[in-house]
Design a protein around this motif. Structure first.
Motif, PDB file in Angstrom:
ATOM      1  N   ARG A  85       0.677  -1.172   0.019  1.00  0.00           N
ATOM      2  CA  ARG A  85       0.113   0.120  -0.226  1.00  0.00           C
ATOM      3  C   ARG A  85       0.407   0.688   0.043  1.00  0.00           C
ATOM      4  O   ARG A  85       0.728   1.410  -0.744  1.00  0.00           O
ATOM      5  CB  ARG A  85      -0.788   0.227   1.156  1.00  0.00           C
ATOM      6  CG  ARG A  85      -2.263  -0.547   1.042  1.00  0.00           C
ATOM      7  CD  ARG A  85      -3.450  -0.147   2.098  1.00  0.00           C
ATOM      8  NE  ARG A  85      -2.346  -0.449   4.029  1.00  0.00           N
ATOM      9  CZ  ARG A  85      -2.721  -1.509   4.677  1.00  0.00           C
ATOM     10  NH1 ARG A  85      -3.162  -2.828   3.606  1.00  0.00           N
ATOM     11  NH2 ARG A  85      -2.494  -2.127   5.339  1.00  0.00           N
ATOM     12  N   PHE A  91      -4.820   6.469  -1.938  1.00  0.00           N
ATOM     13  CA  PHE A  91      -6.129   6.841  -2.288  1.00  0.00           C
ATOM     14  C   PHE A  91      -5.856   8.110  -1.382  1.00  0.00           C
ATOM     15  O   PHE A  91      -5.716   9.115  -1.076  1.00  0.00           O
ATOM     16  CB  PHE A  91      -5.978   5.892  -0.260  1.00  0.00           C
ATOM     17  CG  PHE A  91      -6.167   4.755  -0.081  1.00  0.00           C
ATOM     18  CD1 PHE A  91      -7.183   3.789  -0.601  1.00  0.00           C
ATOM     19  CD2 PHE A  91      -5.123   3.646  -0.031  1.00  0.00           C
ATOM     20  CE1 PHE A  91      -6.541   2.262  -0.787  1.00  0.00           C
ATOM     21  CE2 PHE A  91      -5.192   2.178  -0.147  1.00  0.00           C
ATOM     22  CZ  PHE A  91      -6.259   1.778  -0.456  1.00  0.00           C
ATOM     23  N   PHE A  93     -10.022   9.799  -0.713  1.00  0.00           N
ATOM     24  CA  PHE A  93     -11.543   9.666   0.411  1.00  0.00           C
ATOM     25  C   PHE A  93     -12.379   9.818   0.163  1.00  0.00           C
ATOM     26  O   PHE A  93     -12.137  11.084   0.146  1.00  0.00           O
ATOM     27  CB  PHE A  93     -11.721   9.681   1.630  1.00  0.00           C
ATOM     28  CG  PHE A  93     -10.485   7.535   2.171  1.00  0.00           C
ATOM     29  CD1 PHE A  93     -10.704   6.504   2.075  1.00  0.00           C
ATOM     30  CD2 PHE A  93      -8.215   8.206   2.126  1.00  0.00           C
ATOM     31  CE1 PHE A  93      -9.763   5.299   2.264  1.00  0.00           C
ATOM     32  CE2 PHE A  93      -7.852   7.202   2.662  1.00  0.00           C
ATOM     33  CZ  PHE A  93      -8.208   5.994   2.826  1.00  0.00           C
ATOM     34  N   ARG A 158      -1.290  14.084  -0.883  1.00  0.00           N
ATOM     35  CA  ARG A 158      -0.790  12.943  -0.344  1.00  0.00           C
ATOM     36  C   ARG A 158      -0.858  11.178  -0.572  1.00  0.00           C
ATOM     37  O   ARG A 158       0.591  10.732  -0.597  1.00  0.00           O
ATOM     38  CB  ARG A 158      -1.709  13.309   1.271  1.00  0.00           C
ATOM     39  CG  ARG A 158      -1.199  11.944   2.026  1.00  0.00           C
ATOM     40  CD  ARG A 158      -2.130  11.521   3.269  1.00  0.00           C
ATOM     41  NE  ARG A 158      -3.277  11.165   2.880  1.00  0.00           N
ATOM     42  CZ  ARG A 158      -4.335  11.142   3.393  1.00  0.00           C
ATOM     43  NH1 ARG A 158      -4.133  11.543   4.851  1.00  0.00           N
ATOM     44  NH2 ARG A 158      -5.268  10.679   3.834  1.00  0.00           N
TER      45      ARG A 158
END
Ligand SMILES: Nc1ncnc2c1ncn2[C@@H]1O[C@H](COP(=O)(O)OP(=O)(O)OP(=O)(O)O)[C@@H](O)[C@H]1O
Ligand SMILES: [Mg+2]
Lengths: 230, 404
Positions: A85, A91, A93, A158
């Motif tokens: 990951r 990711f 969200f 990020r």
């Protein structure tokens, strides 16, 4: 024929809650090619988030295989998954999910800390990424001092921290109005076009799904329709 | 990486200031108590050791064993002048002195009090006493062989603290009904018992107390320091024969300063251990407080844990982040505790010395105590944080992310 980045083969996810079983995924097949922009659509509860979690190595299937670079990752332990990951996946969200006590800059450096990147490199890279999402002036702001659209841009920065191959965005515009939402989508498009990132985006918005090259429709944990926009 | 987690923890702790302070109270009270007790205990030990060093290692003290007496009688066993003659005949003795201590009624003008009176022997014996107990004269003169009813006072009397009146040279005081003239003042020694005593010629004390033969302490100086234990054995067997007692049933004690010091240190160690043990209970309570705060933090930050895992944190990273935080709670509590603890012990020293005149109370400072206490407080925090941190690290990422 392009290389497969991630391939889900007959993936089942069963949640046991007391006596009842919820089949969130029921034999899902999904082949994601390098550098493609895929949108996943479907009604609420159809298993979109569950599928994205599988792709992002956040969860392991009850049954079936998840092939990442020709390796089955569905039997790896939590630490090995965390490493994958951290390096390969970024990711984004719906609820932005920034750490509230950290500044924008610190939020962007955090994934690099977990990869052991040196401090100087971390900070210069984080500053560059925040500049890229046009937040160069806001790097010392905490999430509560930023608007929703700005927070989501921090989250995009990020997600790019460790230069991952794949960006996973689960309803990235779900909490934003359409104007700020389209700014976020523009950034994703740019990442796809300019940087060749593989992007998988869950959305409810048919208009937004048109930016994707391919749209998969999910229902009851299975693909029910595929659409090619190319 | 650890440094990053340290900064991270520092940020979280200062973010929740009130809770962090409340959590740290238990630790800093405990650390303060432990540090103060160790500091004062060690200081006291050092002060006592210094006192014994002054006495010198070539001395023996012979006393009657208390609590011994012929069965059926109440008469306490005593040492007498004859015993002193026996000891005196033992080879290897350089000097010997015997003295007497009694409680007497002391009167001056209309003030009355009961004080310890020391009967000071004459000649060489007196000189040995002065050397051993480091008796100096601050004002006036010491006792002479020709003195009959002369007295030395300690400056506790001169400072009006003991009898309520300011005694000075040439004042006349009555001790057990006999009049004595004050000829000298002895400076404070720091030994509270001695600092309250009056010093009179031995013969005068024998007269006022009606003790013609009794000797409380026989003080022996040996020629050769290295032979001190064999000398003690020799004197023991001579005295045994003279007093007609069997081996191991002696009704007297012979002690060297080392032995006295040793048994004293043993007692002090036990007292200190008990006190520190009690103080440590508050550290335990403090540790449980940290565990409680950390459990709350883990629950509150479940979502954060999920986020960190989704961006690549391994279980180990989460574990370290939370351990660092609980350790830091302990450490900051420890820093405050150490400052308070040393502050307390130096305050006690100051009050004891300036207000109560007790020189033996000393605060002890060392870097090993300082850093030892800090390391220990970090360790307490980290230890009590292990279970909450483990719980945090084992959270499933998807579940953690779904929590609000
Ligand atoms: N941790 C869980 N425990 C129990 N059931 C779960 C869990 N996660 C998901 N489910 C169930 O699995 C099914 C699929 O959920 P999922 O979140 O993947 O849907 P979704 O397509 O993302 O829906 P939405 O559009 O509302 O986000 C749902 O019925 C949901 O209730
Ligand atoms: Mg969802």
């Amino acid at each position: 024929m392009k290389r497969s980045v991630i391939r889900l083969e007959n993936v089942w996810k069963v949640y046991k809650m007391g006596d009842t079983h919820v089949n969130a995924l029921q034999g899902l097949h999904l082949d994601i090619k390098e550098g493609e922009f895929l949108a996943i659509m479907g009604p609420s509860g159809s298993g979109k988030s569950t599928a994205v979690n599988m792709i992002g190595c956040l969860d392991v299937p009850t049954k079936g295989r998840i092939m990442l670079d020709q390796h089955d990752i569905s039997r790896l332990d939590e630490s090995e998954l965390a490493q994958i990951r951290g390096r390969k996946i970024g990711f984004i969200f719906q609820q932005f999910n920034l750490i509230p006590t950290l500044t924008a800059l610190e939020n962007v450096t955090l994934p690099m800390i977990f990869q052991g990147t040196g401090e100087g490199e971390r900070i210069s890279r984080a500053k560059k990424l925040l500049g890229l999402v046009e937040l160069g002036e806001r790097i010392y702001h905490k999430p509560t001092e930023l608007s929703g659209g700005q927070q989501q841009r921090v989250a995009i920065a990020r997600s790019l921290a460790n230069d991952p191959e794949v960006i996973l965005a689960d309803e990235p515009t779900g909490n934003l109005d359409s104007k700020t939402g389209s700014i976020v989508i523009d950034f994703l498009k740019r990442l796809h076009k300019a940087d060749g990132k593989t992007i998988i985006m869950v959305t409810h918005d048919a208009a937004l799904s048109r930016v994707a090259e391919r749209v998969e429709f999910l229902k009851d944990g299975k693909i029910v329709k595929s659409l090619n926009n190319k | 990486m650890l440094r990053d987690y340290f900064n991270f923890a520092l940020g979280t702790i200062s973010h929740r200031k009130l809770r962090s302070w409340l959590t740290m109270i238990g630790i800093f009270i405990g650390i303060a108590a432990v540090v103060a007790l160790i500091s004062l205990g060690q200081g006291f030990k050092q002060a006592i050791n210094k006192e014994f060093e002054k006495i010198g290692t070539d001395k023996l003290f012979i006393t009657a064993k208390s609590g011994f007496g012929a069965p059926g009688t109440n008469a306490a066993v005593e040492l007498v002048e004859d015993d002193m003659d026996v000891v005196k005949r033992t080879q290897g003795i350089e000097n010997i002195a015997g003295y007497l201590m009694v409680n007497s009624k002391v009167e001056f003008e209309d003030e009355v009090g009961f004080f310890l009176v020391l009967g000071m022997p004459e000649g060489d014996e007196r000189r040995l006493m002065q050397e051993t107990y480091n008796i100096k004269i601050q004002e006036g003169r010491g006792l002479r062989d020709s003195d009959e009813f002369s007295a030395l006072i300690t400056n506790g009397y001169a400072e009006k603290k003991l009898l309520g009146k300011n005694l000075k040279l040439r004042d006349k005081i009555e001790v057990s009904g006999k009049e004595f003239t004050i000829v000298g003042v002895i400076p404070k020694t720091g030994d509270p018992e001695f600092d309250r005593a009056l010093v009179l010629p031995l013969d005068a004390v024998r007269e006022i107390s009606n003790e013609a033969e009794r000797i409380d302490v026989i003080l022996v100086k040996v020629v050769n320091v290295n032979s001190i234990s064999s000398m003690a054995e020799r004197i023991k067997s001579d005295l045994r024969r003279a007093r007609d007692v069997k081996k191991d049933e002696e009704d007297f004690d012979i002690q060297t300063p080392e032995q006295l010091l040793g048994s004293f240190n043993d007692i002090l160690d036990i007292v200190q251990a008990v006190l520190i043990g009690i103080a440590a209970i508050s550290l335990l309570v403090g540790g449980v407080g940290i565990a409680n705060t950390m459990y709350t933090a883990v629950v509150e930050r479940t979502k954060e844990i999920g986020i960190m895992k989704s961006i690549g944190a391994q279980n180990r990273d989460i574990l370290l982040i939370f351990l660092m935080e609980s350790g830091l709670l302990g450490l900051i509590g420890g820093i405050i505790g150490v400052v308070l603890g040393f502050g307390l012990s130096f305050t006690v020293e100051f009050i004891a010395k300036s207000a109560l005149g007790i020189n033996l109370v000393e605060a002890y400072f060392s870097y090993s105590l300082l850093f030892g206490a800090l390391a220990f407080s970090f360790l307490i925090g980290a230890t009590f944080g292990i279970l909450p941190a483990r719980q945090a690290s084992l959270m499933r990422p998807v579940q953690a992310l779904r929590s609000k």
